[in-house]
Design an enzyme around this catalytic site. Structure first.
Site, short mmCIF file in Angstrom:
data_model
loop_
_atom_site.label_atom_id
_atom_site.label_comp_id
_atom_site.label_asym_id
_atom_site.label_seq_id
_atom_site.Cartn_x
_atom_site.Cartn_y
_atom_site.Cartn_z
N ASP A 296 36.71 34.03 30.71
CA ASP A 296 37.22 33.81 32.07
C ASP A 296 36.63 32.54 32.67
O ASP A 296 35.58 32.59 33.28
CB ASP A 296 36.88 35.02 32.95
N GLU A 330 39.32 28.88 41.20
CA GLU A 330 40.11 30.11 41.21
C GLU A 330 39.27 31.29 41.67
O GLU A 330 39.75 32.18 42.34
CB GLU A 330 40.66 30.40 39.80
N GLU A 331 37.99 31.28 41.28
CA GLU A 331 37.17 32.48 41.47
C GLU A 331 36.78 32.76 42.91
O GLU A 331 36.64 33.91 43.30
CB GLU A 331 35.89 32.39 40.62
N ASP A 356 44.83 33.48 32.03
CA ASP A 356 43.60 33.87 32.73
C ASP A 356 43.33 35.36 32.57
O ASP A 356 42.96 36.05 33.51
CB ASP A 356 43.70 33.48 34.22
N HIS A 426 33.13 38.37 34.51
CA HIS A 426 32.22 38.03 35.63
C HIS A 426 30.78 38.47 35.38
O HIS A 426 30.04 38.72 36.34
CB HIS A 426 32.70 38.64 36.95
ZN LIG Z 1 39.75 33.97 35.79
#
Ligand SMILES: [Zn+2]
Length: 467
Positions: A296, A330-331, A356, A426
């Site tokens: 990610d 993006e996060e 993604d 994450h």
């Molecule tokens: Zn992502």
């Protein structure tokens, strides 16, 4: 091995002679087979991912590693021979994780001083320097929090509803739980709580906390917010279920600074017939600051680069332009996505594809396409199913391309087998060694195939009809 490579070379020669293709199904399938062979025999995606994870492992937006990732992306597109390479400006938030992230048990007395694993959520404020100590109330959802509002006043709220592991689709399970992380702190603050902790977004039971974005509501006090590991959440729940008083002390020294300028990185292969018509392939260059963001979304970035590169290496320049867009932020803010839409929303995008969901084995694509557009895309996915990406199902395309939906651009999300994605997502576990080179390569071939098929259609794919 030698025999296969020789066959591959022979094949590549044949494929190269067909450019520009005449659109016959046999010819198109032979080109797609070429993408697969090139990706498996001479694929660069995994090596590129190793580079990215080495030069910029902790590329949270506005960090020095994010800047290194931008430079890596630009230099990589140059090495690949992309056209029209540029950095395009965007404005992004700058949140900085502190050096101190601790959660100590105060009560139950027999566990006093023990530490529970946490990570601050992106966007959270700090606790006071000495920490924040309070009793804990555990809730499963916002309805329970509202019902027990009186009890929650002055407490640390533990949002402990697990991702529903009975669901086949892990993204559905994620969507069913992630509101606790995204807006739990403000829901807790609204009833007078002093801090919020959410159970990590994973179905796995381990001691690895998973961070992620959160946002504060307006007109509600801001309170510190962290994610604890699933094991920590289970321990706290066990004490509460046994009727024990649970009191914890949390110390966070993260901070939000002023927004800063950053960049999306863009490179193209210009279409030979209709260069103004664009097929986007993209992923996001930023990642959370723990682990290496290998799945990610390092995987999505290198697959997007490799997809365009495969088309170039097979000398299959399509009628329309292939545009690789590596989005920033993006996060925790989508500054890159908004800047891209603002700068390019009026251009003629024929299709946008985002990767993604990790770099796992190809399964297919999701799309918000409707009616005839969906049917055309489905017929194209059919052609390239040898990669394993054989189904097209209704769904979203992805966060970064989503603003293009307003311009009726059909959106597509690459769909790998994501059963293990949330084991890593994450967290410090999202590292290069969790990525399989062949799975990553086949995904790149699948994305290249769909992008090239659409970019080379004799008739332009129509816009997505209004809902
Ligand atoms: Zn992502």
């Amino acid at each position: 091995m030698y025999v296969f490579r020789s066959l591959s070379l022979l094949f590549l020669t044949v494929a190269a002679c067909t450019s520009p293709p005449q659109g016959g199904e046999d010819v198109r399938i032979s080109v797609l087979d070429g993408f697969i062979r090139e990706a498996l025999f001479h694929g660069r995606a995994y090596d590129r991912l190793e580079e990215l994870c080495t030069v910029a492992p902790h590329r949270l937006s506005a960090s020095t590693d994010a800047a290194a990732a931008i430079e890596w992306a630009r230099a990589t597109m140059e090495k690949e021979g992309f056209e029209n390479i540029r950095l395009e400006p965007c404005v992004i938030p700058r949140w900085v994780r502190g050096a101190t992230e601790q959660l100590f048990v105060v009560e139950p007395k027999e566990h006093a001083g023990e530490r529970l694993a946490i990570l601050a959520l992106g966007g959270s404020i700090a606790t006071p320097p000495a920490g924040l100590e309070a009793d804990v109330i555990q809730v499963q959802n916002f309805e329970e929090l509202t019902r027990r509002a009186e009890e929650a006043r002055g407490k640390l709220v533990l949002f402990n509803r697990p991702m529903d592991s009975r669901l086949v689709d892990p993204f559905q399970a994620y969507r069913g739980a992630v509101n606790q992380r995204a807006i739990g702190a403000s829901k807790a603050a609204a009833v007078g709580a002093v801090g919020a902790i959410c159970r990590s977004m994973t179905t796995r039971l381990d001691n690895v906390p998973h961070t992620g974005g959160m946002r504060y509501a307006k007109r509600v006090p801001r309170i510190p917010s962290a994610a604890c590991s699933t094991e920590a959440a289970e321990r706290i729940a066990g004490w509460i279920d046994a009727g024990k008083r649970v009191r914890l002390r949390m110390v966070l020294n993260c901070r939000e600074e002023d927004p800063v300028g950053s960049f999306n990185v863009i490179g193209e292969l210009t279409g030979w017939e209709k260069p103004e018509e664009i097929v986007v392939v993209g992923g996001h260059l930023d990642a959370w600051d723990v682990g290496q963001g290998a799945h990610d979304d390092g995987a999505g970035c290198v697959q997007s680069i490799e997809a365009v590169s495969l088309v170039m290496r097979l000398d299959q320049r399509p009628r329309r332009t292939l545009r690789c867009v590596l989005f920033m932020n993006e996060e925790n803010g989508t500054g890159g996505a908004r800047a891209y839409a603002a700068a390019h929303g009026a251009e003629h995008h024929v299709l946008a594809i985002e990767s993604d969901r990790g770099g796992f084995t190809p399964r297919g694509f999701t799309s918000d396409a409707r009616g005839e557009v969906f049917d055309i895309l489905q017929s194209l996915v059919e052609l390239q199913k040898r990669t394993g990406a054989e189904k097209l199902i209704s769904g979203g395309g992805g966060v970064d391309i989503s603003p293009l939906a307003a311009s009726h651009v059909p959106l597509v999300g690459y769909l790998p087998d994501a059963q293990r994605y949330f084991d890593l997502h994450h967290s410090a576990s999202d590292t290069l060694d969790e990525v399989n080179e062949r799975e990553l390569a086949l995904g790149a071939a699948a994305i290249a195939s769909l992008a090239w098929l659409v970019a080379d259609l004799p008739e332009t794919l129509p816009p997505n009809p209004p809902r």
